[in-house]
Design an enzyme around this catalytic site. Structure first.
Site, PDB file in Angstrom:
ATOM      1  N   HIS A  79       3.249   7.823   7.768  1.00 55.63           N
ATOM      2  CA  HIS A  79       2.534   7.701   6.451  1.00 55.63           C
ATOM      3  C   HIS A  79       1.198   8.225   6.369  1.00 55.63           C
ATOM      4  CE1 HIS A  79      -0.211   4.833   8.327  1.00 55.63           C
ATOM      5  NE2 HIS A  79      -0.758   4.404   7.295  1.00 55.63           N
ATOM      6  N   CYS A 109       0.941  -1.096  -0.016  1.00 54.03           N
ATOM      7  CA  CYS A 109      -0.077   0.042   0.110  1.00 54.03           C
ATOM      8  C   CYS A 109       0.940   1.343  -0.032  1.00 54.03           C
ATOM      9  CB  CYS A 109      -0.851  -0.035   1.306  1.00 54.03           C
ATOM     10  SG  CYS A 109      -2.059   1.319   1.163  1.00 54.03           S
ATOM     11  N   SER A 160      -2.837  17.659   3.323  1.00 55.35           N
ATOM     12  CA  SER A 160      -1.771  16.562   3.082  1.00 55.35           C
ATOM     13  C   SER A 160      -0.395  17.201   2.988  1.00 55.35           C
ATOM     14  CB  SER A 160      -2.243  15.518   1.918  1.00 55.35           C
ATOM     15  OG  SER A 160      -3.245  15.029   2.012  1.00 55.35           O
ATOM     16  N   GLY A 182      -3.067   8.797  11.212  1.00 53.50           N
ATOM     17  CA  GLY A 182      -3.067   7.770  12.130  1.00 53.50           C
ATOM     18  C   GLY A 182      -4.540   7.605  12.826  1.00 53.50           C
TER      19      GLY A 182
END
Length: 465
Positions: A388, A93, A371, A391
């Site tokens: 990443h 992913c 982002s 969360g």
């Protein structure tokens, strides 16, 4: 469990019981996760061959075996193990970012049409088809061996795309013979699809730039339209993880391995079970890279048709992998589960044009939040790894009970964010309140020395899996 704050962005779990190394959690007091996730950090520290520490990123939360946001490296020569739970079900992913030769203001009058066409061009949802219907098993075998390279060879992209992909678009060592017929069956019709859950295709704009030199090297400028794609290896990767966890659970006794949680099932990297898993995992990783490549091509066609703009790939990087890497003269198996590879400047695996600046890293927020584009830095303390995403703080069930899908869509669209969802349930599971604050997560990663901040992106429209 004794948790000691060492710096404003670093906590230590002292060794206790069967832990072979300490736990190190890069976070702040406000971002500390639930006790279960910290216990998983300690559990990972018991794995045979683990070196330095069991690390956790700022977006740490509870997962299967390993916590999501966990990083652990084992020394292959010292009997180090590989654990499928340290990669996760959605093998490879990852996130890719494409930059358009188009500014936000230029897109505004065509945004709704663009989102309508992206909605139609992006297969998603459980078990549905993909952009690239493969004619037979020989073609899927090449996807599993060659990943995005095969997709580009077949006309789905341009050669420059591969220069801007981790591993140049394909992981070495893939062994399709270790991929079961059931996994092949699940993946055969899904190449070029988002799937469900937290996967998405988002149209964004560059809202802030923190490092102008690095942003320019990445091809980013203020106000620029971008496309971020987050997906993985679909049902094929899930099947591979499930099968190899079971195989390793049966094999551990033969190797004298005892773990505190059966979800940490593992085997020595150089054992038959370890080699079989790594071969199957690499095949799934190549599937994931081809998957994102096909979705990129679908987005390119839509952008060209609606806006006349081209999309250039900034980079593609995974956050669910186990990779054999050299660190301090040792061959290590580095597990990154919900953690992103973040290579430092001048690393030999970087393309020449990015080498002076470090590897691009993309941190998706949640629907309606920013982002980030980050970069790898020298002397990263966790095997060149960083966070990443934001969360989770709520389960999908809790999130779905907290808001109605139509209400959530209306709130986002009132803020100018066009939403195209495959289901109301899927939309509510990803409500922004289900996640940590991404600004705080990124600040913790930068403060801990895991990465550098390059740019902030804001959403204009989202296609949700």
């Amino acid at each position: 469990m004794k948790l000691v704050q060492e710096t404003p962005f670093r906590f230590r779990i002292e060794r206790h019981g069967p832990m072979r190394v300490p736990g190190i959690v890069f976070t702040t007091p406000d971002l500390l996760p639930e006790e279960e996730a910290l216990r998983q950090v300690a559990n990972v520290a018991t794995l045979p061959g683990i070196v330095r520490a069991s690390y956790a990123m700022p977006d740490l939360h509870w997962g299967y075996g390993f916590p999501i946001g966990g990083v652990a490296a084992t020394d292959v020569a010292a009997g180090g193990v590989v654990s499928p739970g340290g990669v996760g079900f959605d093998i490879s992913c990852g996130v890719r970012l494409l930059a358009a030769d188009l500014l936000r203001d230029q897109l505004a009058p065509r945004l709704n049409r663009l989102m309508d066409e992206l909605d139609l061009a992006t297969p998603r949802g459980l078990g549905r088809g993909g952009v690239w219907p493969l004619p037979g098993s020989a073609q899927l075998d090449r996807v599993l061996r060659e990943g995005a390279r095969y997709a580009v060879e077949q006309g789905h992209g341009v050669p420059r795309d591969l220069d801007r992909c981790e591993d140049q678009g394909a992981v070495a060592g893939a062994d399709p013979a270790q991929v079961s017929s059931r996994a092949v069956e699940r993946g055969a019709a899904q190449v070029g699809s988002l799937g469900s859950g937290n996967h998405f295709l988002e149209v964004q704009a560059v809202a802030e730039i923190y490092d102008a030199e690095v942003a320019a090297a990445f091809g980013l400028r203020l106000g620029q339209v971008c496309v971020m794609i987050h997906c993985g290896s679909r049902g094929l990767g899930h099947q591979i993880c499930s099968e190899h966890v079971r195989a390793m659970d049966k094999a551990m006794a033969r190797y004298g391995i005892h773990v505190p949680d059966r979800q940490l099932a593992c085997a020595p990297v150089d054992s038959p079970e370890g080699r079989a898993y790594l071969g199957a995992m690499a095949a799934a990783a190549n599937y994931g890279r081809a998957n994102r490549q096909l979705l990129s091509e679908a987005a390119r066609r839509v952008f060209d048709r609606v806006t006349g703009a081209a999309l250039d790939l900034v980079y593609d990087v995974s956050h669910n992998m186990a990779k054999l890497e050299e660190h301090d003269g040792h061959r290590l198996c580095v597990h990154r589960k919900g953690a992103t590879l973040a290579l430092p400047p001048h690393h030999p695996d970087l393309p020449a044009d990015l080498a002076p600046f470090g590897q691009p890293v993309f941190i998706p927020g949640t629907m309606g939040t920013a982002s980030y584009v980050l970069t790898g830095v020298a002397d990263g303390p966790a095997f060149h790894s960083t966070c990443h995403g934001a969360g989770r703080v709520q389960s999908r069930h809790q999130a779905a009970r907290s808001v109605r899908g139509r209400d959530l869509r209306d709130r986002l669209e009132a803020r100018g964010i066009a939403v195209r969802a495959s289901s109301w349930r899927g939309l509510t599971e990803e409500t922004p309140t289900a996640y940590k604050d991404v600004d705080s997560v990124v600040a913790a990663g930068v403060g801990a020395g895991l990465c550098g901040n390059v740019a902030k992106l804001v959403p204009l429209g989202v296609v949700k899996g």
